[in-house]
Design a protein around this motif. Structure first.
Motif, short mmCIF file in Angstrom:
data_model
loop_
_atom_site.label_atom_id
_atom_site.label_comp_id
_atom_site.label_asym_id
_atom_site.label_seq_id
_atom_site.Cartn_x
_atom_site.Cartn_y
_atom_site.Cartn_z
N ALA A 141 8.02 -4.24 -2.20
CA ALA A 141 7.55 -3.33 -1.15
C ALA A 141 6.82 -4.11 -0.05
CB ALA A 141 6.64 -2.27 -1.74
N ALA A 142 5.96 -5.05 -0.45
CA ALA A 142 5.24 -5.86 0.54
C ALA A 142 6.21 -6.70 1.37
CB ALA A 142 4.21 -6.75 -0.16
N GLN A 143 7.23 -7.23 0.70
CA GLN A 143 8.22 -8.03 1.43
C GLN A 143 8.98 -7.19 2.43
OE1 GLN A 143 8.60 -11.29 1.26
NE2 GLN A 143 10.21 -11.23 2.81
N SER A 144 9.27 -5.92 2.07
CA SER A 144 9.97 -5.03 2.98
C SER A 144 9.13 -4.73 4.22
CB SER A 144 10.34 -3.73 2.24
OG SER A 144 10.94 -2.81 3.12
N VAL A 145 7.83 -4.49 4.01
CA VAL A 145 6.94 -4.22 5.14
C VAL A 145 6.84 -5.43 6.05
CG1 VAL A 145 4.55 -3.69 5.77
CG2 VAL A 145 5.64 -2.47 3.89
N ASP A 147 8.99 -7.85 6.39
CA ASP A 147 10.28 -8.06 7.07
C ASP A 147 10.39 -7.16 8.29
OD1 ASP A 147 13.18 -9.08 7.06
OD2 ASP A 147 13.45 -6.91 6.98
N LYS A 148 9.92 -5.91 8.18
CA LYS A 148 9.96 -5.00 9.34
C LYS A 148 9.06 -5.49 10.46
CE LYS A 148 9.69 -0.08 10.44
NZ LYS A 148 8.82 -0.17 11.62
N ILE A 149 7.87 -6.00 10.09
CA ILE A 149 6.97 -6.55 11.11
C ILE A 149 7.61 -7.73 11.82
CG2 ILE A 149 4.75 -7.72 11.45
CD1 ILE A 149 3.62 -6.01 9.21
N ASN A 150 8.29 -8.58 11.06
CA ASN A 150 8.94 -9.76 11.65
C ASN A 150 10.11 -9.38 12.55
OD1 ASN A 150 7.14 -11.31 10.20
ND2 ASN A 150 8.58 -11.81 8.56
N ARG A 151 10.64 -8.17 12.35
CA ARG A 151 11.77 -7.73 13.18
C ARG A 151 11.33 -6.86 14.35
NH1 ARG A 151 14.68 -4.26 10.99
NH2 ARG A 151 13.63 -3.86 8.99
N VAL A 200 10.17 -2.19 19.80
CA VAL A 200 11.59 -2.18 19.45
C VAL A 200 11.76 -2.87 18.10
CG1 VAL A 200 12.39 -2.11 21.83
CG2 VAL A 200 12.02 -4.32 20.74
N GLU A 201 12.71 -2.38 17.33
CA GLU A 201 13.02 -2.96 16.02
C GLU A 201 14.39 -3.59 16.07
OE1 GLU A 201 13.65 -1.63 11.34
OE2 GLU A 201 12.90 -0.18 12.82
N CYS A 202 14.47 -4.86 15.76
CA CYS A 202 15.73 -5.59 15.81
C CYS A 202 16.42 -5.54 14.45
CB CYS A 202 15.48 -7.04 16.23
SG CYS A 202 14.77 -7.19 17.89
N ALA A 203 17.72 -5.87 14.48
CA ALA A 203 18.51 -5.81 13.25
C ALA A 203 18.13 -6.91 12.28
CB ALA A 203 19.99 -5.88 13.59
N TYR A 232 1.68 -9.28 13.74
CA TYR A 232 2.59 -10.35 13.30
C TYR A 232 1.77 -11.56 12.86
CZ TYR A 232 6.10 -14.08 13.60
OH TYR A 232 6.92 -15.15 13.34
N ALA A 233 2.10 -12.10 11.68
CA ALA A 233 1.36 -13.25 11.14
C ALA A 233 2.30 -14.38 10.75
CB ALA A 233 0.54 -12.81 9.93
N GLY A 234 3.54 -14.33 11.22
CA GLY A 234 4.50 -15.36 10.88
C GLY A 234 4.36 -16.59 11.76
#
Length: 499
Positions: A141-145, A147-151, A200-203, A232-234
């Protein structure tokens, strides 16, 4: 003794004998039952291989001195059969087998009540599986969240009324046009808009990284700010501005956006300033417009347009973010500038740890500017000093307090007002456009006199007028930068359209 007493004595004697006979019969019956059960258990043990290897743990568990204990069955020796020498009577044997179920004869098993260690083993054997499963679900679940932030990307400077579908179509088309994605791809999947910005959310994460190169792209008279969201923290992904990518210059009148430098906190601190002594009626857009115009009018900016990118108000103070650290250093000269009956205190925020920047106050800067003595020093940069612009007019820094009247300048020319049909079309188009900010009561476009080529908008409330100024100020119309300011309602009522 009477006959009645004699009969009563005989009945009592017969009752006692019957009771003794019944008791003797019952005791004999119980002894026969015990012998039968004992022979049955002996036959069962003799047939069981566990009996010859040390006896049944089930019976050892019952060794509590009762009438069915191994002590009684052992002929009074005091040591149950099958118990190794040296083990005290009643002590449970070590567990060598698996979990025990009631009545089981598995070698070495012990009933749960006599094997707390075994109960612990049962819990340990099942808990890690459930715990690891829960941790795996939480991690997914954390990885999904994340991933959405990174997109996701932030899109600032969107004009008011921008639709989600239009913005998505425009950005997707721009990415295809400059080969940031395949010709048939749709890199941007979703969009949600606000009054002044959008997300905006990218693919994919790669699509989001490439979409950063749209930073600074012109859109409906504004230069879009495309960057990472604050959460974003990446890692930082290098990117270009739209102008660097395409080689196209920014259209005249548009405000350039800062480059995506990876969100270096130290770099942002150098561009931020604290503004104290604000009053409740001062909104973010009002402070941004007022301080930005003050910097422009005395020549403390390095590029055209408002150098203040953002403003956030909190109670009796605010923070402003400027385009560059050089312009932030120059803005320190606005300290003590008067606005709406208060003297604003402009300085570095408390988290600033850089070198002290020499600067003056607003009174000094304004006096030097009015006398023509001001020489731009570009404090904080190594650029050569530039000559101060010739003072063509006395700068009116004390802005008009908020009203419901808005004055728009540099939208029209005298030629636009000559033809009646064109004049009516301009009236209708302006009414349609400006009604989106609030309830528009009246619109006046003088064709002659001091107010010629200006547009005056009368709104129902000051809040509607503020939204109009925020949405229209700084936009480009036919290559001209629109100026939107408040106007005196008394002068407007008297049809006095002069400045």
């Amino acid at each position: 003794m009477t006959d009645y007493d004699d009969r009563r004595e005989r009945r009592r004697d017969r009752g006692d004998r019957d009771y003794d006979d019944r008791g003797s019969h019952h005791r004999s019956s119980r002894r026969r039952d015990r012998r039968s059960r004992s022979r049955s258990r002996s036959r069962s043990r003799s047939r069981s291989p566990d009996y010859h290897r040390g006896g049944s743990s089930h019976h050892r568990g019952r060794d509590d001195g009762g009438e069915f204990s191994d002590q009684n069955r052992s002929g009074g020796s005091g040591v149950p059969s099958g118990v190794p020498a040296g083990v005290p009577t009643g002590m449970a044997q070590p567990v060598t087998g698996g979990h025990h179920s009631l009545g089981s004869s598995v070698s070495g098993s012990v009933p749960p009540l006599y094997n707390p260690a075994g109960a612990s083993t049962m819990g340990a054997s099942s808990a890690p599986g459930g715990l690891s499963g829960s941790l795996a679900m939480m991690s997914a679940a954390a990885q999904s969240v994340q991933d959405k932030i990174n997109r996701e990307l932030f899109v600032g400077n969107t004009p008011p009324g921008t639709s989600e579908a239009l913005l998505m179509q425009f950005l997707n088309g721009a990415m295809r046009r400059v080969a940031l994605c395949p010709p048939d791809a749709t890199p941007i999947l979703n969009c949600r808009t606000n009054a002044k910005f959008a997300f905006v959310e990218c693919a994919s994460v790669d699509d989001a990284n490439r979409c950063l190169n749209l930073n600074g792209i012109p859109f409906l008279g504004a230069s879009l700010r495309v960057s990472r969201p604050s959460k974003y923290a990446g890692p930082h992904v290098p990117s270009q501005t739209w102008q660097q990518l395409t080689g196209q210059p920014l259209p005249p009148g548009m405000i350039p956006v800062p480059e995506n430098t990876g969100g270096n906190p130290e770099e942002k601190i150098n561009r931020e300033l604290f503004v104290g002594n604000t009053t409740p009626e001062m909104t973010e857009s009002m402070l941004k417009d007022f301080l930005g115009r003050a910097l422009e009018q005395v020549g403390l900016t390095q590029l055209p347009g408002n150098p203040i990118l953002a403003c956030r108000v909190s109670g009796k103070f605010a923070f402003v973010e400027l385009r560059s650290k050089e312009e932030a250093a120059n803005a320190l000269n606005l300290n003590n500038i008067p606005y709406l009956g208060a003297q604003l205190r402009v300085g570095r925020p408390s988290k600033y740890t850089g070198p002290e920047t020499p600067h003056g106050n607003w009174e000094d800067i304004l006096a030097k500017f009015m006398s023509g003595e001001l020489q731009l020093q570009n404090v904080g940069s190594q650029a050569p000093a530039a000559a101060a612009p010739a003072p063509v007019a006395t700068p009116t820094i004390a802005a008009q307090p908020p009203t419901c009247i808005v004055s728009l300048k540099q939208m029209l020319t005298a030629q636009d007002l000559e033809d009646d049909t064109e004049y009516n079309d301009i009236l209708e188009d302006t009414r349609d456009e400006c009604s989106s900010f609030g309830t528009l009561k009246n619109i006046v476009i003088p064709r002659t006199g001091p107010g010629a080529t200006k547009i005056f908008l009368e709104y129902l409330s000051n809040e509607d007028a503020e939204r109009a100024i925020s949405g229209l100020g700084g936009r480009t119309f036919d290559g001209r930068k629109v100026e939107a300011v408040y106007f005196d309602p008394v002068k407007f009522a008297n049809q006095d359209y002069s400045d």
